[in-house]
Write an enzyme that holds these catalytic residues in place. Structure first.
Site, mmCIF file in Angstrom:
data_model
loop_
_atom_site.group_PDB
_atom_site.id
_atom_site.type_symbol
_atom_site.label_atom_id
_atom_site.label_comp_id
_atom_site.label_asym_id
_atom_site.label_seq_id
_atom_site.Cartn_x
_atom_site.Cartn_y
_atom_site.Cartn_z
ATOM 1 N N ASP A 83 0.870 -1.172 0.000
ATOM 2 C CA ASP A 83 0.000 0.000 0.000
ATOM 3 C C ASP A 83 0.909 1.224 0.000
ATOM 4 O O ASP A 83 1.692 1.415 0.926
ATOM 5 C CB ASP A 83 -0.894 -0.032 1.246
ATOM 6 C CG ASP A 83 -2.011 1.000 1.190
ATOM 7 O OD1 ASP A 83 -1.823 2.049 0.539
ATOM 8 O OD2 ASP A 83 -3.063 0.756 1.811
ATOM 9 N N ASP A 94 -3.393 7.572 -3.542
ATOM 10 C CA ASP A 94 -3.275 6.451 -2.598
ATOM 11 C C ASP A 94 -3.698 5.194 -3.347
ATOM 12 O O ASP A 94 -4.782 5.157 -3.923
ATOM 13 C CB ASP A 94 -4.205 6.760 -1.416
ATOM 14 C CG ASP A 94 -4.254 5.673 -0.352
ATOM 15 O OD1 ASP A 94 -3.507 4.689 -0.450
ATOM 16 O OD2 ASP A 94 -5.068 5.835 0.586
ATOM 17 N N HIS A 154 -11.921 6.211 1.722
ATOM 18 C CA HIS A 154 -11.941 7.507 2.405
ATOM 19 C C HIS A 154 -11.776 8.631 1.402
ATOM 20 O O HIS A 154 -11.136 8.447 0.356
ATOM 21 C CB HIS A 154 -10.800 7.559 3.427
ATOM 22 C CG HIS A 154 -9.478 7.113 2.847
ATOM 23 N ND1 HIS A 154 -8.561 7.978 2.320
ATOM 24 C CD2 HIS A 154 -8.957 5.867 2.645
ATOM 25 C CE1 HIS A 154 -7.526 7.296 1.861
ATOM 26 N NE2 HIS A 154 -7.746 5.998 2.033
ATOM 27 N N HIS A 162 -6.915 10.684 5.418
ATOM 28 C CA HIS A 162 -8.280 10.274 5.749
ATOM 29 C C HIS A 162 -9.084 11.518 6.080
ATOM 30 O O HIS A 162 -9.096 11.983 7.212
ATOM 31 C CB HIS A 162 -8.293 9.268 6.906
ATOM 32 C CG HIS A 162 -7.849 7.900 6.484
ATOM 33 N ND1 HIS A 162 -8.682 6.808 6.483
ATOM 34 C CD2 HIS A 162 -6.667 7.463 6.007
ATOM 35 C CE1 HIS A 162 -8.018 5.746 6.025
ATOM 36 N NE2 HIS A 162 -6.784 6.115 5.734
HETATM 37 MN MN MN Z 1 -3.643 2.966 0.712
HETATM 38 MN MN MN Z 2 -6.392 4.445 1.469
#
Ligand code: MN
Ligand code: MN
Length: 299
Positions: A83, A94, A154, A162
């Protein structure tokens, strides 16, 4: 309003990096080598990491970024989630991929990828986040899998990973609706059908590896103030990992300083999240934007 061009630049690097990761990450690299390599490659392409690269093996689901000395290696039977994020001026892309050399997780991985596609298809026509979650959950269930109910996508804002709204991975009524110009990440996490289907904090002793600065003020203690200044200068409110700062602040001393800043409510630590029944978890993620009536995938 058009996407700020920083979002497009961040998104392009994140997108190009996906292929690079799938080609370059292989058994038996260590998590530390992978995280360092991903972040070096982001920098080589002219970007900056939006947050510490997360390496989640099997049940380790989120918020784990390896530290100096971590010798954990990925193995041929592991399900590995990477990630990562890129930012320009705080505008964040992201994204996440899952990879494995084992045939046993192929269906789980493919279904997770399809859950993300199904969610994107809903988001194109219906901005209600509960409906997006419903599509993710239905895709998982159709193959006998479960979604992680307490992790969600998010919205993103400048320097905030976030932001206000969550995009659930399960059907949930009365959830917020996405609005024009919202930038958001959708990230289904899928696990086995007989798993608990939620994550819990890993024990504190196993280490918190991701932090962010939540309040910037003078403490009067020089070494704390120096650390706060450094975090603000290089990260502002974006997440960081001690691994990035050990040269300046010392491998031994840094955790103590961070613990003190946490105690003073100036820094927040994000515990590693692990699937509650220790079941393997797959994840795919994209960042996108509702631009007028069209959904633009940035990553
Ligand atoms: Mn992520
Ligand atoms: Mn994320």
């Amino acid at each position: 309003m058009r996407v700020p061009e920083q979002y497009e630049r961040a998104g392009k690097i994140a997108r190009d990096m996906r292929e690079w990761i799938l080609e370059n990450v292989s058994v038996p690299q260590t998590c530390l080598e992978i995280a360092n390599a991903v972040e070096a490659e982001i920098a080589r392409r002219g970007g900056q990491p939006a947050f510490p690269t997360g390496i989640g093996i099997n049940a380790v689901t989120a918020h784990y970024s390896p530290q100096e000395g971590d010798q954990t290696r990925i193995g041929g039977d592991d399900l590995v989630k990477i990630d990562y994020g890129v930012h320009f001026d705080g505008y964040i892309a992201d994204t996440a991929v899952t990879t494995t050399e084992s045939p046993r997780y192929q269906v789980l991985m493919e279904t997770t990828k399809r859950a993300l596609e199904a969610a994107i298809n809903v988001a194109k026509k219906d901005p209600r986040t509960g409906e997006i979650g419903k599509a993710i959950e239905a895709t998982a269930r159709a193959e006998g899998f479960k979604t992680i109910s307490n992790l969600s996508g998010h919205t993103l804002e400048q320097y905030t990973v976030h932001a206000g709204k969550s995009i659930p991975n399960v059907y949930a009524p009365n959830q917020p609706t996405l609005k024009r110009d919202d930038v958001f990440a959708i990230e289904p996490f899928l696990t086995l059908g007989d798993a608990a289907g939620y994550v819990v904090d890993a024990p504190r002793e196993s280490g918190v590896t991701i932090f962010s600065l939540i309040m910037r003020k003078r403490t009067g203690v020089k070494e704390l103030d120096d650390l706060v200044d450094h975090i603000w200068n290089v990260r502002k409110s974006l997440p960081f990992t001690p691994r990035w700062f050990t040269k300046q602040f010392g491998l031994e001393r840094l955790p103590k300083l961070l613990a003190e800043l946490e105690r003073r409510r100036m820094v927040r630590g994000y515990p590693t999240l692990v699937e509650a029944s220790n079941a393997p978890v797959a994840q795919f993620e994209h960042t996108m934007k509702l631009e007028g009536n069209s959904l633009v995938i940035l990553t």
